[in-house]
Design an enzyme around this catalytic site. Sequence first.
Site, PDB file in Angstrom:
ATOM      1  N   ARG A   1      -0.318  -8.522  13.823  1.00 54.89           N
ATOM      2  CA  ARG A   1      -0.851  -7.585  12.821  1.00 54.89           C
ATOM      3  C   ARG A   1      -1.705  -8.334  11.798  1.00 54.89           C
ATOM      4  O   ARG A   1      -2.748  -7.842  11.366  1.00 54.89           O
ATOM      5  CB  ARG A   1       0.304  -6.827  12.137  1.00 54.89           C
ATOM      6  CG  ARG A   1       1.001  -5.847  13.075  1.00 54.89           C
ATOM      7  CD  ARG A   1       2.380  -5.449  12.588  1.00 54.89           C
ATOM      8  NE  ARG A   1       2.344  -4.642  11.387  1.00 54.89           N
ATOM      9  CZ  ARG A   1       3.426  -4.350  10.655  1.00 54.89           C
ATOM     10  NH1 ARG A   1       4.619  -4.812  11.025  1.00 54.89           N
ATOM     11  NH2 ARG A   1       3.315  -3.613   9.575  1.00 54.89           N
TER      12      ARG A   1
ATOM     13  N   ARG B   1      12.264  -4.628   5.302  1.00 59.21           N
ATOM     14  CA  ARG B   1      11.940  -3.228   4.978  1.00 59.21           C
ATOM     15  C   ARG B   1      12.792  -2.245   5.784  1.00 59.21           C
ATOM     16  O   ARG B   1      12.983  -2.410   6.976  1.00 59.21           O
ATOM     17  CB  ARG B   1      10.457  -2.967   5.278  1.00 59.21           C
ATOM     18  CG  ARG B   1      10.103  -1.495   5.191  1.00 59.21           C
ATOM     19  CD  ARG B   1       8.641  -1.241   5.127  1.00 59.21           C
ATOM     20  NE  ARG B   1       7.912  -1.748   6.276  1.00 59.21           N
ATOM     21  CZ  ARG B   1       6.589  -1.697   6.382  1.00 59.21           C
ATOM     22  NH1 ARG B   1       5.857  -1.189   5.408  1.00 59.21           N
ATOM     23  NH2 ARG B   1       5.997  -2.173   7.443  1.00 59.21           N
TER      24      ARG B   1
ATOM     25  N   ARG C   1      11.177  -0.270  11.391  1.00 60.03           N
ATOM     26  CA  ARG C   1      10.063  -0.012  12.301  1.00 60.03           C
ATOM     27  C   ARG C   1      10.086  -1.026  13.444  1.00 60.03           C
ATOM     28  O   ARG C   1      10.413  -2.182  13.233  1.00 60.03           O
ATOM     29  CB  ARG C   1       8.739  -0.140  11.537  1.00 60.03           C
ATOM     30  CG  ARG C   1       8.243   1.174  11.001  1.00 60.03           C
ATOM     31  CD  ARG C   1       7.124   1.022  10.024  1.00 60.03           C
ATOM     32  NE  ARG C   1       5.985   0.246  10.483  1.00 60.03           N
ATOM     33  CZ  ARG C   1       4.873   0.071   9.756  1.00 60.03           C
ATOM     34  NH1 ARG C   1       4.776   0.631   8.571  1.00 60.03           N
ATOM     35  NH2 ARG C   1       3.879  -0.646  10.205  1.00 60.03           N
TER      36      ARG C   1
ATOM     37  N   ARG D   1     -10.000   0.456   8.940  1.00 55.81           N
ATOM     38  CA  ARG D   1      -9.490  -0.880   9.263  1.00 55.81           C
ATOM     39  C   ARG D   1     -10.502  -1.696  10.046  1.00 55.81           C
ATOM     40  O   ARG D   1     -10.221  -2.844  10.397  1.00 55.81           O
ATOM     41  CB  ARG D   1      -8.251  -0.715  10.129  1.00 55.81           C
ATOM     42  CG  ARG D   1      -6.955  -1.025   9.414  1.00 55.81           C
ATOM     43  CD  ARG D   1      -5.869  -0.719  10.423  1.00 55.81           C
ATOM     44  NE  ARG D   1      -4.646  -1.390  10.167  1.00 55.81           N
ATOM     45  CZ  ARG D   1      -3.604  -0.821   9.571  1.00 55.81           C
ATOM     46  NH1 ARG D   1      -3.682   0.383   9.075  1.00 55.81           N
ATOM     47  NH2 ARG D   1      -2.487  -1.491   9.455  1.00 55.81           N
TER      48      ARG D   1
ATOM     49  N   LYS E   1       0.836  -1.208   0.000  1.00 57.51           N
ATOM     50  CA  LYS E   1       0.000   0.000   0.000  1.00 57.51           C
ATOM     51  C   LYS E   1       0.874   1.263   0.000  1.00 57.51           C
ATOM     52  O   LYS E   1       0.669   2.175  -0.784  1.00 57.51           O
ATOM     53  CB  LYS E   1      -0.936   0.018   1.224  1.00 57.51           C
ATOM     54  CG  LYS E   1      -1.762  -1.238   1.400  1.00 57.51           C
ATOM     55  CD  LYS E   1      -2.634  -1.187   2.639  1.00 57.51           C
ATOM     56  CE  LYS E   1      -1.893  -1.150   3.954  1.00 57.51           C
ATOM     57  NZ  LYS E   1      -1.151  -2.394   4.314  1.00 57.51           N
TER      58      LYS E   1
HETATM   59  P1  AP5 Z   1       4.940  -1.442   1.911  1.00 59.36           P
HETATM   60  O1  AP5 Z   1       4.452  -0.797   0.670  1.00 59.36           O
HETATM   61  O2  AP5 Z   1       5.747  -0.589   2.867  1.00 59.36           O
HETATM   62  O3  AP5 Z   1       3.754  -2.188   2.656  1.00 59.36           O
HETATM   63  P2  AP5 Z   1       2.405  -1.627   3.316  1.00 59.36           P
HETATM   64  O4  AP5 Z   1       1.258  -2.354   2.694  1.00 59.36           O
HETATM   65  O5  AP5 Z   1       2.371  -0.124   3.277  1.00 59.36           O
HETATM   66  O6  AP5 Z   1       2.613  -2.206   4.764  1.00 59.36           O
HETATM   67  P3  AP5 Z   1       2.581  -1.561   6.232  1.00 59.36           P
HETATM   68  O7  AP5 Z   1       3.373  -2.497   7.091  1.00 59.36           O
HETATM   69  O8  AP5 Z   1       3.030  -0.134   6.244  1.00 59.36           O
HETATM   70  O9  AP5 Z   1       1.081  -1.638   6.533  1.00 59.36           O
HETATM   71  P4  AP5 Z   1       0.394  -1.802   7.867  1.00 59.36           P
HETATM   72  O10 AP5 Z   1      -0.988  -1.711   7.419  1.00 59.36           O
HETATM   73  O11 AP5 Z   1       0.735  -2.970   8.697  1.00 59.36           O
HETATM   74  O12 AP5 Z   1       1.023  -0.632   8.739  1.00 59.36           O
HETATM   75  P5  AP5 Z   1       0.481   0.805   9.164  1.00 59.36           P
HETATM   76  O13 AP5 Z   1       1.637   1.712   9.188  1.00 59.36           O
HETATM   77  O14 AP5 Z   1      -0.723   1.176   8.350  1.00 59.36           O
HETATM   78  O15 AP5 Z   1       5.821  -2.724   1.498  1.00 59.36           O
HETATM   79  C1  AP5 Z   1       6.499  -3.508   2.453  1.00 59.36           C
HETATM   80  C2  AP5 Z   1       7.905  -3.884   1.938  1.00 59.36           C
HETATM   81  O16 AP5 Z   1       7.773  -4.698   0.777  1.00 59.36           O
HETATM   82  C3  AP5 Z   1       8.749  -2.678   1.514  1.00 59.36           C
HETATM   83  O17 AP5 Z   1      10.066  -2.863   1.931  1.00 59.36           O
HETATM   84  C4  AP5 Z   1       8.629  -2.632  -0.013  1.00 59.36           C
HETATM   85  O18 AP5 Z   1       9.811  -2.135  -0.616  1.00 59.36           O
HETATM   86  C5  AP5 Z   1       8.381  -4.103  -0.373  1.00 59.36           C
HETATM   87  N1  AP5 Z   1       7.430  -4.241  -1.482  1.00 59.36           N
HETATM   88  C6  AP5 Z   1       6.305  -3.526  -1.706  1.00 59.36           C
HETATM   89  N2  AP5 Z   1       5.664  -3.965  -2.803  1.00 59.36           N
HETATM   90  C7  AP5 Z   1       6.401  -5.017  -3.277  1.00 59.36           C
HETATM   91  C8  AP5 Z   1       6.239  -5.916  -4.376  1.00 59.36           C
HETATM   92  N3  AP5 Z   1       5.194  -5.809  -5.223  1.00 59.36           N
HETATM   93  N4  AP5 Z   1       7.167  -6.901  -4.542  1.00 59.36           N
HETATM   94  C9  AP5 Z   1       8.225  -7.010  -3.689  1.00 59.36           C
HETATM   95  N5  AP5 Z   1       8.434  -6.179  -2.640  1.00 59.36           N
HETATM   96  C10 AP5 Z   1       7.521  -5.194  -2.414  1.00 59.36           C
HETATM   97  O19 AP5 Z   1      -0.068   0.537  10.640  1.00 59.36           O
HETATM   98  C11 AP5 Z   1       0.811   0.316  11.738  1.00 59.36           C
HETATM   99  C12 AP5 Z   1       0.016   0.241  13.029  1.00 59.36           C
HETATM  100  O20 AP5 Z   1      -0.698   1.480  13.260  1.00 59.36           O
HETATM  101  C13 AP5 Z   1      -1.104  -0.825  13.076  1.00 59.36           C
HETATM  102  O21 AP5 Z   1      -0.594  -2.089  13.431  1.00 59.36           O
HETATM  103  C14 AP5 Z   1      -2.040  -0.216  14.145  1.00 59.36           C
HETATM  104  O22 AP5 Z   1      -1.556  -0.447  15.437  1.00 59.36           O
HETATM  105  C15 AP5 Z   1      -1.969   1.265  13.863  1.00 59.36           C
HETATM  106  N6  AP5 Z   1      -3.021   1.726  12.918  1.00 59.36           N
HETATM  107  C16 AP5 Z   1      -2.806   2.275  11.687  1.00 59.36           C
HETATM  108  N7  AP5 Z   1      -3.978   2.583  11.095  1.00 59.36           N
HETATM  109  C17 AP5 Z   1      -4.959   2.209  11.956  1.00 59.36           C
HETATM  110  C18 AP5 Z   1      -6.384   2.250  11.911  1.00 59.36           C
HETATM  111  N8  AP5 Z   1      -7.026   2.745  10.842  1.00 59.36           N
HETATM  112  N9  AP5 Z   1      -7.065   1.773  12.971  1.00 59.36           N
HETATM  113  C19 AP5 Z   1      -6.424   1.291  14.065  1.00 59.36           C
HETATM  114  N10 AP5 Z   1      -5.081   1.211  14.168  1.00 59.36           N
HETATM  115  C20 AP5 Z   1      -4.353   1.671  13.135  1.00 59.36           C
END
Ligand code: AP5
Length: 243
Positions: A201, A157, A190, A118, A43
């Site tokens: 997660r 990452r 992270r 979410r 994402k």
């Molecule tokens: P990347 O694009 O960084 O992945 P992502 O989908 O953005 O993953 P996140 O880990 O950031 O998502 P998340 O939803 O767990 O975390 P968030 O910060 O929202 O890609 C990952 C890696 O793979 C990178 O190194 C990239 O280079 C590589 N890659 C990407 N695409 C690729 C491909 N096609 N092929 C190969 N490699 C690839 O949330 C964190 C925390 O915040 C949650 O756990 C929760 O506690 C809290 N939180 C956030 N939002 C909410 C909400 N709405 N409600 C409640 N709690 C929340």
Amino acid sequence: MAATSNLEDVPSTDLMTELLRRMKCATKPDKRLILVGPPGSGKGTQSPIIKDEYCLCHLATGDMLRAAVSAKTPLGIKAKEAMEKGELVSDDLVVGIIDEALKKPSCQKGFILDGFPRTVVQAQKLDEMLENRGTKVDKVLNFAIDDAILEERITGRWIHPSSGRTYHTKFAPPKAPGVDDVTGEPLIQRKDDTAAVLKSRLEAFHKQTEPVIDYYSKRGIVANLQADKPPQDVKSEVQKALS
Ligand code: AP5
């Protein structure tokens, strides 16, 4: 809006670049998008590309919460524990930050919500917020991917904290190990990017977030992407879904 005296201090080339960007953006259609998918599904990798293409604001609740945690704001203090355990923070906290962020002028042509909603409650609250503004969600991009692929993506990452640029030791390595390509500043990992926290997660994703995909599927606005493909292929799928 910036005061005129501040604008006078902005270099002409920056002003021209911004003017050209705004002229290009004026021809783009408005779009209100949600990106949903498990941790590491891509994402955050695709969001900046969509943002630039369609002139949308990119609102990533994870990034906003991490900024609040590191600044030790009241919001960050409340969110820290759940985030470190890989659990979701409370609906009220994230709904509040999104409601506020949507008021930004950069969201005028629409938005990319990355990591929000979410839970079904968050989706319902978003509907209310948008209804009050006379708009609605246009498309939900579902980053579909098998859990087994995600551990390697998450544990490899590396992030440049101030810009949000993301790297991967194997799939998207920086030019020099451990440093940002643009600024030369150090990259970090992270706290929640460990195999153990990933388990929680993913559990939260399957239990609380998958129902959100059903919620929007009933409206016929979900586009399923094969997020296990290489980034360029996922980018093409995104373009097709948004055309
Ligand atoms: P990347 O694009 O960084 O992945 P992502 O989908 O953005 O993953 P996140 O880990 O950031 O998502 P998340 O939803 O767990 O975390 P968030 O910060 O929202 O890609 C990952 C890696 O793979 C990178 O190194 C990239 O280079 C590589 N890659 C990407 N695409 C690729 C491909 N096609 N092929 C190969 N490699 C690839 O949330 C964190 C925390 O915040 C949650 O756990 C929760 O506690 C809290 N939180 C956030 N939002 C909410 C909400 N709405 N409600 C409640 N709690 C929340």
